[in-house]
Scaffold this active site. Structure first.
Site, short mmCIF file in Angstrom:
data_model
loop_
_atom_site.label_atom_id
_atom_site.label_comp_id
_atom_site.label_asym_id
_atom_site.label_seq_id
_atom_site.Cartn_x
_atom_site.Cartn_y
_atom_site.Cartn_z
N SER A 149 8.60 -8.25 -15.27
CA SER A 149 8.00 -8.55 -13.85
C SER A 149 9.13 -8.28 -12.88
O SER A 149 9.68 -7.34 -12.63
CB SER A 149 7.47 -9.82 -13.59
N ASP B 14 -3.27 -4.90 -14.80
CA ASP B 14 -2.33 -5.64 -14.26
C ASP B 14 -2.84 -6.11 -12.80
O ASP B 14 -2.71 -4.98 -11.81
CB ASP B 14 -0.84 -5.40 -14.22
N HIS C 158 -0.76 -8.83 -16.31
CA HIS C 158 0.63 -9.09 -16.42
C HIS C 158 1.21 -9.50 -17.37
O HIS C 158 2.26 -9.41 -17.72
CB HIS C 158 0.88 -9.98 -15.09
#
Length: 914
Positions: free
Chosen positions: A751, A828, A861
């Site tokens: 991330s 995502d 994610h």
């Protein structure tokens, strides 16, 4: 932003191992080709006599934590035959030239001038946090399965403290499968030591399930009414986004042990949120983005709003507010008297849509006939940086009059520039609303009077002028009611605010007083505080990083700012969290490290009735820690450009200071975050150190939390710049250590950490880090959501140069690393797959090919879909092993073996004829 189960105990074979007899493009290095030439020459010189080749693949697996062969030399050839002296000299000369050229190139590459070499870097301390009973140097190695399946997760118990109907303190909600004692019951903490669970327990639900008509209802979540006479039950929960869900809702009568639908007219309707009135007489809920109210005295459900739909949300947040502001699924707030309901009205009409495609057919994804083989597309209202935001307003519902109203305010922020980040009811119909501008650097505290229908700004602050920083949204402001007999003549509130460069507690009273009493001060920071307030005794409980940024201890302070005291031992390194009862007389105290975690229920210091009971000591986990070879942790600090930053180094078990170890850097690094802490944790980094035998280092660089606002705010408008410098300078410092192999250094993150991995490699250009692994990275902040991004970067319109600098754009520099890998999930909804695709396009345009990419279909994610989480970590592990084994060096400049052999033979022939 957001993440971290099989490989066996032995290290995986290099992925690039190939049959050297193949006539194809090979990854063999120059040195290996030279040795192969000599073997070929030996075979050709002795016609009909075969010399066995060197044993390059003998089945033994190299490990950095094995000390059998420190030199790592190759075994001698078997049965080698003598060669004529002249031919041998020629062949060895060619081999020496090839090897020498390769070594010269390698050392020139490694010894090239370094960037940022003028940085002032000082490393301090080498505190070994290893304590007896937690880390052992012998025993089994940590395996990946154990890390990913929860084998190393401490057991933890949550306590749902609830107020008694008559103000009793120390009551908690118990929910378990013990139907002899009652499935759902309210217990007095004082009776927890009793062997009879029925002692003084109020049973709310005797059994786990109940029937409504022909339907059997099994609770997913439960919420007892404040008077404990009815239980609001949700069943059939379906996840929406990170914090939100829908379900079927029911009212369960405690006395009759029977249930009914919350909305009898629509029992199967999917409800998004429901909440009790403080008077226990009604429930407000949101369904299909509209709000309704059900009074328990009737089966009628009355609408509060009617125009909710695709673009209008009532009482719940949209995607960006759920993710970046409230960190939850509720935007509904009852007042303390049950007379008013405040709720957020969110208008997404102008917010652009982002399509998230799903390619794999699964249960719940229904396609129309003839469209089964097309991707399913979910369109999300997702405001990217600079795009139109949702428009938000606070509206009110008068329960008695049954009407909705809004309150206008002079000098309010315009709709396009307003974020509402917190709503706190005070008393007598007054409510505090915290607002910021779109770029989150101008704060307004608004006092609204729902009875008089007036509103005014009572406090404002410009953070851009204060320290160049921003306001983080939080939900921790605490209302303090007036109590003249107890020294509090006016209502007030406690909020965490900047004070002399650090976040501290401030008490504002009366409500409209902009000048607070500071309850804490100093070069340290409170965390999400206060935890609770004992209103009778005037004590504020809070958690702070007072002793060290990496630690947490619990303290009390009086409402006048005097007598700050710890309630836990502050002499030993520790990381505590606390959950206090509604009257602050009791607490669930959690010790989370660095030793084995434990939990206790305790009476607080002001409580005259002493109570303490350990409810979890993690004995089983302690036994595992003794049986396994866990890494040793060394906490240090590094000072770069005057900023002192926390570092943790994980050393492999049986660490040998005379060896040279590869080093993996792991980071997150997002603004206000913290990765280096003294929590007990056995994770992927622990696996890398214990099983693979590599050192793992983490540094919380500039921009991270709990090291002061100066260090935090310096990154504004230029994310990835100073953070990358801090990673590189720390890596350089580690590269000088005698036990570190500076030619084998890698960095990885997920991330924001994936973004930082790429920015670090981009800035470093292969001079310090040879390898990197980026998972779900942001590659251009114009692709990320507006509220998060503009808080730290302003808008692209106001900061175009900053956005250009922060984008991963210098792919030529990435091409100077040995190799890097990018991983992303196509589903995502947070950091869109667009980020990775855009980076791949830039790499293609500039003809950069020294990378690998792995895409996980339909994973969001967290990358979990269809075994993705386990496979991802296996891929990271295998890729890293190949990197540190030198496999990626071998394939940097592949050359067909046949062509190279032909050129070598031609050279030898010319030399022989000379």
């Amino acid at each position: 932003m957001g993440a971290e189960k099989r490989i066996n105990d032995e290290e995986a074979q290099p992925l690039t191992g190939r049959d050297r007899s193949r006539d194809s493009i090979d990854s063999t290095s120059t040195a290996s080709i030279s040795l192969a030439l000599i073997d070929q020459a030996n075979r050709s010189t002795h016609a009909g006599r075969t010399t066995p080749p060197r044993n390059f693949g003998n089945g033994e697996k190299y490990r950095d934590n094995d000390d059998d062969n420190p030199e790592g030399g190759l075994p001698p050839p078997s049965g080698a035959q003598r060669t004529p002296k002249k031919v041998s000299i020629i062949f060895w000369l060619v081999a020496a030239l090839c090897v020498g050229g390769w070594l010269v190139a390698f050392f020139v590459f490694m010894g090239s001038p370094k960037k940022d070499s003028d940085k002032e870097v000082v490393v301090s301390g080498a505190e070994n946090s290893t304590v007896p009973g937690v880390v052992s140097t012998g025993g089994k190695k940590v395996d990946l399965d154990g890390v990913l399946t929860g084998f190393w997760s401490p057991r933890s118990h949550e306590i749902s403290w609830i107020p008694g109907p008559d103000g009793e303190d120390g009551l908690l909600l118990e929910q378990d499968g013990d139907e002899n004692a009652g499935y759902l019951r309210v217990e007095n903490i004082r009776n927890q030591k009793s062997t009879n669970k029925k002692d003084d327990a109020v049973v709310l639900m005797k059994r786990e399930t109940f029937k409504v008509g022909a339907r059997r209802v099994r609770p997913s979540k439960v919420w007892p009414s404040p008077d404990l006479k009815t239980v609001l039950v949700m069943s059939d929960r379906l996840k929406n986004w990170r914090h939100s869900y829908t379900g079927n809702y029911w009212l369960f009568n405690v006395e009759t042990q029977t249930g009914e639908p919350l909305d009898p007219g629509s029992p199967d309707g999917r409800i998004q949120l429901a909440s009790w009135s403080p008077k226990s007489d009604s429930v407000v809920f949101t369904r299909d983005n509209n709000m309704f109210i059900r009074n328990l005295s009737s089966k009628d459900v009355k609408p509060i709003t009617t125009d909710g739909g695709v673009n209008l949300f009532y009482g719940i947040p949209d995607w960006v507010y759920e993710e970046e502001v409230f960190s939850g699924n509720s935007a509904t707030w009852w007042d303390n008297d049950g007379k008013f309901v405040a709720f957020l009205r969110t208008n997404e009409s102008r917010v652009p849509e982002y399509p998230v495609q799903y390619f794999i057919p699964t249960v719940g994804r229904v396609a129309h006939a003839g469209e089964e083989h097309y991707p399913n597309t979910r369109k999300i209202k997702y405001p990217k940086a600079g795009a139109p935001n949702p428009t938000v307003n606070i509206q009110f519902f008068d329960v008695e009059k049954g009407e909705v109203f809004s309150i206008e305010m002079e000098d309010d922020l315009p709709d396009h520039d307003r974020l509402i980040i917190e709503v706190i009811w005070a008393s007598n119909g007054k409510v505090l609303v915290r607002e910021t501008n779109r770029e989150s650097d101008r704060l307004s505290m608004v006092l609204v009077d729902a009875k008089d229908r007036t509103a005014k700004v009572i406090r404002s602050q410009d953070f851009s002028k204060l320290d160049g920083g921003w306001i983080e949204p939080s939900q921790s402001t605490y209302f303090i009611p007036a109590d003249p007999g107890n020294g509090r003549p006016h209502d007030g509130y406690i909020e965490t605010v900047p004070f002399e460069g650090f976040n501290h507690l401030a008490y504002f009273t009366p409500l409209d007083n902009p000048s607070p009493v500071f309850l804490t001060s100093g070069n340290w920071e409170v965390t999400d505080a206060p935890s609770a307030v004992d209103l009778k005794r005037g004590l504020v409980y809070f958690v702070a990083a007072k002793e060290q940024p990496t630690e947490r201890h619990v303290y009390t302070v009086r409402l006048d700012g005097s007598d700050l005291q710890p309630i836990v031992n502050t002499k030993a390194p520790a990381y505590y969290t606390i959950s206090l009862s509604t009257g602050a007389g009791y607490a669930l105290l959690k010790y989370e490290g660095p030793e084995i975690p434990w939990q206790k229920v305790i009476s607080t210091p002001a409580n005259e009735e002493r109570f303490e009971e350990t409810i979890e000591n993690n004995t089983e986990l302690a036994g595992r820690a003794k049986d396994y070879a866990l890494p040793s942790l060394y906490y240090q600090t590094i000072t770069i450009d005057g900023y002192t930053l926390p570092v943790v180094e994980r050393r492999p078990p049986n660490f040998n200071p005379d060896k040279k170890y590869p080093v993996l850097f792991h980071l997150y690094g997002g603004p206000g975050s913290q990765t280096v802490s003294k929590r007990f944790k056995v994770d992927f980094q622990s696996y890398v150190a214990s099983n693979l035998g590599y050192i793992v280092v983490t540094v919380d660089g500039r921009g991270t939390g709990f090291i002061g606002r100066k260090a935090r705010c310096v990154v504004r408008d230029n994310l990835g710049h100073y953070e990358a410098i801090d990673q590189i300078e720390t890596a350089k410092a580690w590269g000088k250590r005698p036990y570190v192999d500076a030619t084998r250094m890698a960095i990885w993150g997920w991330s924001y950490g994936g973004f930082m991995t790429l920015k670090t490699l981009e800035r470093d250009a292969g001079q310090t880090f040879q390898y990197g692994m980026a998972v779900a990275p942001v590659t251009d902040w114009q692709f990320y959501d507006s509220i998060y991004t503009e808080r730290y970067m302003h808008t692209p319109q106001n900061n175009p140069a900053g956005y250009a600098n922060t984008a991963v754009s210098n792919v030529t520099a990435l091409g100077q690393t040995v190799r890097f890998m990018v991983i992303h999930g196509t589903g995502d909804d947070n950091v869109h797959y667009q980020n990775t695709l855009t980076l791949l396009d830039k790499l293609d345009v500039d003809n950069v090919g020294n990378f690998d990419v792995h895409v996980y279909p339909d994973s969001d994610h967290g990358i979990y879909f269809h075994n993705a989480y386990k496979m991802l970590h296996e891929r990271l592990s295998d890729w890293l092993v190949n990197a540190f084994n030198g496999e990626w060096v071998k394939i940097r400049n592949p050359v067909p073996n046949k062509s190279l052999m032909r050129r070598a033979r031609s050279l030898l022939k010319r030399m022989s004829n000379a």
